[in-house]
Design an enzyme around this catalytic site. Sequence first.
Site, mmCIF file in Angstrom:
data_model
loop_
_atom_site.group_PDB
_atom_site.id
_atom_site.type_symbol
_atom_site.label_atom_id
_atom_site.label_comp_id
_atom_site.label_asym_id
_atom_site.label_seq_id
_atom_site.Cartn_x
_atom_site.Cartn_y
_atom_site.Cartn_z
ATOM 1 N N SER A 120 0.835 -1.202 0.000
ATOM 2 C CA SER A 120 0.000 0.000 0.000
ATOM 3 C C SER A 120 0.862 1.242 0.000
ATOM 4 O O SER A 120 1.664 1.453 0.920
ATOM 5 C CB SER A 120 -0.904 0.014 1.236
ATOM 6 N N HIS A 135 -1.268 -1.253 -4.232
ATOM 7 C CA HIS A 135 -2.543 -1.012 -3.541
ATOM 8 C C HIS A 135 -2.714 0.478 -3.277
ATOM 9 O O HIS A 135 -1.816 1.134 -2.728
ATOM 10 C CB HIS A 135 -2.555 -1.794 -2.224
ATOM 11 N N ASP A 138 -4.975 3.197 -1.348
ATOM 12 C CA ASP A 138 -5.968 3.445 -0.301
ATOM 13 C C ASP A 138 -6.503 4.865 -0.464
ATOM 14 O O ASP A 138 -5.814 5.838 -0.143
ATOM 15 C CB ASP A 138 -5.346 3.274 1.086
ATOM 16 N N MET A 165 -9.177 7.686 0.583
ATOM 17 C CA MET A 165 -10.026 8.028 1.730
ATOM 18 C C MET A 165 -10.615 9.420 1.560
ATOM 19 O O MET A 165 -9.937 10.324 1.068
ATOM 20 C CB MET A 165 -9.206 7.974 3.021
ATOM 21 N N HIS A 182 -8.639 0.720 -3.560
ATOM 22 C CA HIS A 182 -9.518 0.449 -2.419
ATOM 23 C C HIS A 182 -10.139 1.774 -1.991
ATOM 24 O O HIS A 182 -9.464 2.629 -1.413
ATOM 25 C CB HIS A 182 -8.688 -0.179 -1.286
ATOM 26 N N MET A 226 -12.211 3.873 0.292
ATOM 27 C CA MET A 226 -12.807 4.036 1.618
ATOM 28 C C MET A 226 -13.546 5.365 1.620
ATOM 29 O O MET A 226 -13.163 6.327 2.291
ATOM 30 C CB MET A 226 -11.723 3.982 2.696
ATOM 31 N N MET A 249 -10.926 -6.365 6.202
ATOM 32 C CA MET A 249 -10.119 -5.410 6.963
ATOM 33 C C MET A 249 -9.746 -6.028 8.310
ATOM 34 O O MET A 249 -10.617 -6.415 9.087
ATOM 35 C CB MET A 249 -10.900 -4.111 7.184
ATOM 36 N N ASP A 298 -6.180 -6.663 4.674
ATOM 37 C CA ASP A 298 -5.484 -5.384 4.815
ATOM 38 C C ASP A 298 -5.482 -4.969 6.275
ATOM 39 O O ASP A 298 -6.531 -4.829 6.888
ATOM 40 C CB ASP A 298 -6.213 -4.330 3.965
#
Length: 215
Positions: free
Chosen positions: A7, A32, A34, A36, A65, A67, A136, A174
């Site tokens: 990540s 990866h 992330d 957010m 991913h 979020m 998660m 993760d």
Amino acid sequence: MIKIAPSILSADFANLGNDIAMLNRSEADFIHLDIMDGLFVPNISFGFPVIKSVSKLAEKPMDAHLMIMDPSRYINQVRDCGAAYMTVHQEACTHLHRTVQQIHSAGMKAGVALNPATPVLLLEDIISDLDLILIMSVNPGFGGQSFIPNTLKKIRQLREMLDKAGSKAVIQVDGGVNLETGRQLSEAGADILVAGNFVFSSPNPEQTIAALRGL
């Protein structure tokens, strides 16, 4: 063999190009991302300008991913950034099956993520439509958190569900991944390990990735 998705949330953003080059050289299987929004999780990470910059350098498939709340708004933008996988949270989607269909229609593989308190049984009716399920093993929003042991039970339960349904979806995990938890996760049935802080805080990230992949 277990696959590794480092990540870049834990990368050095002042030298991001160097870190992406390191991941390209390494035995990592994915990069990866992330993403957010500060609403679904109490943190903001990075957005599409950064992802586009990464895509210009990345030689490994990008695994996004999200979020964020209502992630279906951004399916085309994620696709246009070159992501191979787009993973959304079950908890953030009012119409999860529709969102999965839209991700597939955009030409990407579809993943669904579950927070630590969300039971895997909630995916029972959609499991055959998924390419990836992300469990998660920490509460989402920040890197460097401690691994939640109940994750192992959830993975074993999910593996039984996948086998029963004849689903080819892979199990990704993760949060709190290191050599000890990584071995436990692999034994429980995980297919892909996401590792951020453990990789990028290592004195030799390439060697660390190789060690994880050898579990």
